[in-house]
Design a protein around this motif. Structure first.
Motif, mmCIF file in Angstrom:
data_model
loop_
_atom_site.group_PDB
_atom_site.id
_atom_site.type_symbol
_atom_site.label_atom_id
_atom_site.label_comp_id
_atom_site.label_asym_id
_atom_site.label_seq_id
_atom_site.Cartn_x
_atom_site.Cartn_y
_atom_site.Cartn_z
ATOM 1 N N ASP A 123 37.938 42.443 39.370
ATOM 2 C CA ASP A 123 37.884 43.402 41.067
ATOM 3 C C ASP A 123 37.309 44.589 40.763
ATOM 4 N N LEU A 124 35.985 45.208 40.691
ATOM 5 C CA LEU A 124 35.433 46.725 40.262
ATOM 6 C C LEU A 124 36.721 47.202 40.870
ATOM 7 N N MET A 125 36.577 47.106 42.087
ATOM 8 C CA MET A 125 37.958 48.834 42.356
ATOM 9 C C MET A 125 39.621 48.625 41.630
ATOM 10 N N LEU A 126 39.326 48.911 40.590
ATOM 11 C CA LEU A 126 41.116 48.870 40.473
ATOM 12 C C LEU A 126 41.823 50.146 39.847
ATOM 13 N N PRO A 127 43.306 50.411 40.105
ATOM 14 C CA PRO A 127 44.073 51.280 39.705
ATOM 15 C C PRO A 127 44.279 51.689 38.158
ATOM 16 N N GLY A 128 43.716 53.121 37.631
ATOM 17 C CA GLY A 128 44.157 53.063 36.454
ATOM 18 C C GLY A 128 42.553 53.348 36.137
ATOM 19 N N LEU A 129 42.052 51.765 35.315
ATOM 20 C CA LEU A 129 41.121 51.598 34.431
ATOM 21 C C LEU A 129 40.064 50.869 35.720
ATOM 22 N N SER A 130 38.706 51.341 36.288
ATOM 23 C CA SER A 130 37.714 51.092 37.111
ATOM 24 C C SER A 130 37.467 49.613 36.142
ATOM 25 N N GLY A 131 37.178 48.576 37.109
ATOM 26 C CA GLY A 131 36.249 46.938 36.358
ATOM 27 C C GLY A 131 35.352 47.528 35.833
ATOM 28 N N ILE A 132 34.245 48.588 36.145
ATOM 29 C CA ILE A 132 33.226 48.399 35.397
ATOM 30 C C ILE A 132 33.439 48.872 33.586
ATOM 31 N N SER A 142 44.489 49.928 34.224
ATOM 32 C CA SER A 142 45.210 50.151 32.906
ATOM 33 C C SER A 142 46.047 49.385 31.453
ATOM 34 N N THR A 143 46.403 48.448 32.475
ATOM 35 C CA THR A 143 47.592 46.727 31.327
ATOM 36 C C THR A 143 45.892 45.792 31.444
ATOM 37 N N ALA A 144 44.533 46.373 31.684
ATOM 38 C CA ALA A 144 43.528 45.163 31.582
ATOM 39 C C ALA A 144 43.065 44.587 30.028
ATOM 40 N N ILE A 145 42.910 45.652 29.330
ATOM 41 C CA ILE A 145 42.792 45.486 28.069
ATOM 42 C C ILE A 145 43.414 44.493 26.943
ATOM 43 N N SER A 146 44.882 44.701 27.035
ATOM 44 C CA SER A 146 45.794 44.556 26.537
ATOM 45 C C SER A 146 46.760 43.118 27.394
ATOM 46 N N ALA A 147 45.771 42.760 28.110
ATOM 47 C CA ALA A 147 46.581 41.537 28.651
ATOM 48 C C ALA A 147 45.113 39.953 28.294
ATOM 49 N N ILE A 148 44.319 41.149 28.372
ATOM 50 C CA ILE A 148 42.852 40.026 28.230
ATOM 51 C C ILE A 148 43.054 39.995 26.588
ATOM 52 N N GLN A 149 43.795 40.786 25.641
ATOM 53 C CA GLN A 149 43.613 40.428 23.779
ATOM 54 C C GLN A 149 45.119 39.556 23.655
ATOM 55 N N SER A 150 46.213 40.187 24.958
ATOM 56 C CA SER A 150 47.231 38.856 24.523
ATOM 57 C C SER A 150 46.911 37.431 24.656
#
Length: 158
Positions: free
Chosen positions: A54-63, A37-45
């Protein structure tokens, strides 16, 4: 020379810790995110040069992260998974992953894959540079050459 920035998106604390540690010893700058769930904002910042996802993540999947990131992120993505089947690999590559590694990771293979991807990305960046020399302007992106502002019609033949 600036270090290559790698964002590791992995919820297994031990895998992410060991991966980050190994990559830092190899000269990379790393940041770890353990929740989708924090991945997209982390990529941007963080603006990484490469993502290990990783594919299997809590919040939002790797896919889902891969699909969403490809709307704005043009760097390399290596996907990690425990699955080892052609269907998963093909699906991930079609969704925007650049490479695919199965767990358990072999650190030396990971570093070799990172090196190969970064060479490809860097050579594409060099090709997209506009070259200007006094009165001559060469734009490799759109394959245009101008001399004193006048476009030259060149052919591929020698």
């Amino acid at each position: 020379m600036e270090k290559t920035k790698i964002l590791i998106i992995e919820d297994d604390a031990e895998i992410s810790r060991l991966t980050a540690m190994y990559l830092e010893v190899e000269g990379f700058d790393t940041k770890v995110i353990n929740d989708g769930s924090t991945a997209i904002s982390a990529i941007q910042s963080y603006a990484p040069d490469l993502i290990i996802l990783d594919l299997m993540l809590p919040g939002l999947s790797g896919i889902e992260i891969c699909k969403q990131a490809r709307n704005f992120y043009f760097g390399a993505i290596i996907v990690l998974t425990a699955c080892n089947d052609d269907v998963s690999e093909i699906s991930l590559l079609k969704l925007g992953a650049d490479d695919f590694l199965t767990k358990p990771l072999k650190p030396h293979v990971l570093v070799a894959r990172i090196g190969a991807l970064m060479r490809r990305v860097q050579s594409q960046q060099v090709k997209s540079v506009k070259t200007k020399h006094s009165r001559l302007n060469i734009n490799l992106d759109n394959q245009q050459v101008t001399f004193d502002g006048i476009e030259l019609n060149l052919t591929g033949r020698i």
